[in-house]
Scaffold this motif. Structure first.
Motif, short mmCIF file in Angstrom:
data_model
loop_
_atom_site.label_atom_id
_atom_site.label_comp_id
_atom_site.label_asym_id
_atom_site.label_seq_id
_atom_site.Cartn_x
_atom_site.Cartn_y
_atom_site.Cartn_z
N GLU A 1 56.91 -28.81 65.45
CA GLU A 1 56.16 -29.09 64.23
C GLU A 1 56.69 -28.36 62.99
O GLU A 1 56.84 -28.95 61.96
N GLY A 2 56.92 -27.07 63.09
CA GLY A 2 57.30 -26.30 61.91
C GLY A 2 56.11 -26.10 60.98
O GLY A 2 55.11 -26.79 61.09
N ALA A 3 56.24 -25.16 60.07
CA ALA A 3 55.17 -24.88 59.10
C ALA A 3 55.78 -24.29 57.85
O ALA A 3 56.82 -23.64 57.90
N LYS A 4 55.11 -24.49 56.73
CA LYS A 4 55.54 -23.90 55.45
C LYS A 4 54.56 -22.79 55.11
O LYS A 4 53.34 -22.97 55.15
N PHE A 5 55.11 -21.63 54.78
CA PHE A 5 54.30 -20.47 54.42
C PHE A 5 54.50 -20.14 52.94
O PHE A 5 55.52 -20.51 52.35
N ALA B 1 56.40 -38.58 54.79
CA ALA B 1 55.88 -39.95 54.89
C ALA B 1 54.65 -40.12 54.00
O ALA B 1 53.89 -41.07 54.16
N GLY B 2 54.45 -39.17 53.09
CA GLY B 2 53.32 -39.27 52.17
C GLY B 2 52.02 -38.69 52.67
O GLY B 2 50.97 -38.88 52.05
N ASN B 3 52.06 -37.98 53.80
CA ASN B 3 50.85 -37.39 54.37
C ASN B 3 50.80 -35.91 54.04
O ASN B 3 51.79 -35.20 54.18
N LYS B 4 49.62 -35.44 53.64
CA LYS B 4 49.43 -34.01 53.38
C LYS B 4 49.19 -33.30 54.71
O LYS B 4 48.26 -33.65 55.44
N VAL B 5 50.07 -32.33 55.01
CA VAL B 5 49.95 -31.58 56.25
C VAL B 5 50.01 -30.09 55.94
O VAL B 5 50.53 -29.67 54.91
N VAL B 6 49.49 -29.31 56.87
CA VAL B 6 49.49 -27.85 56.70
C VAL B 6 49.58 -27.22 58.08
O VAL B 6 49.12 -27.78 59.08
N GLY B 7 50.20 -26.04 58.11
CA GLY B 7 50.34 -25.36 59.39
C GLY B 7 51.28 -26.13 60.29
O GLY B 7 52.25 -26.72 59.85
N ALA C 1 48.75 -26.18 47.77
CA ALA C 1 47.62 -25.25 47.94
C ALA C 1 47.90 -24.32 49.12
O ALA C 1 48.50 -24.73 50.12
N GLU C 2 47.46 -23.09 48.99
CA GLU C 2 47.64 -22.10 50.04
C GLU C 2 46.34 -21.96 50.83
O GLU C 2 45.27 -21.82 50.26
N ILE C 3 46.47 -21.99 52.16
CA ILE C 3 45.32 -22.00 53.06
C ILE C 3 45.45 -20.83 54.03
O ILE C 3 46.53 -20.58 54.57
#
Length: 124
Positions: free
Chosen positions: A27-31, A45-51, A76-78
């Protein structure tokens, strides 16, 4: 031609923690810059994902984020703990569904985990 690269998850821990590590390897994640929060991104693909694979819209989480006081805008940071809790629930739900669907097949734990990984990566 098939990709023959195999992802190795080295380490000790419970089978469930190793399953989570394996899923995360795909999956990978952006911090954020100091690695204290996840950042909401576009998955390409235009989907908002997190974690690690939490899809805000298709996964039905956008309202949960808003109720918790988080922005659902790109960038946004979560809080990591908040998102990881949702990930844990997703994995547990996949595991429960796979076990119910395969009851009586006498699958080995690693076979069930392979199905859970696939289900997690294919859910909307």
């Amino acid at each position: 031609m098939f990709d023959t690269n195999i992802i190795q998850i080295n380490g000790s821990g419970s089978p469930s923690s190793l399953l989570k590590d394996y899923i995360r390897s795909w999956e990978g994640a952006k911090f954020n810059s100091d690695h204290t929060k996840y950042v909401i991104v576009d998955d390409g693909a235009g989907n908002k994902v997190v974690g690690y694979g939490i899809d805000l819209v298709n996964g039905g989480y956008e309202s949960i984020f808003k109720q918790a006081g988080y922005s659902t805008d790109l960038g946004a940071e979560i809080d990591i703990d908040f998102v990881d809790g949702l990930e844990d629930k997703e994995i547990a739900d996949c595991l429960s569904q796979i076990k119910a669907a395969t009851a009586g097949l006498n699958l080995k734990e690693y076979q069930i985990h392979a199905l859970v990984s696939r289900a997690y990566n294919c859910r909307s």
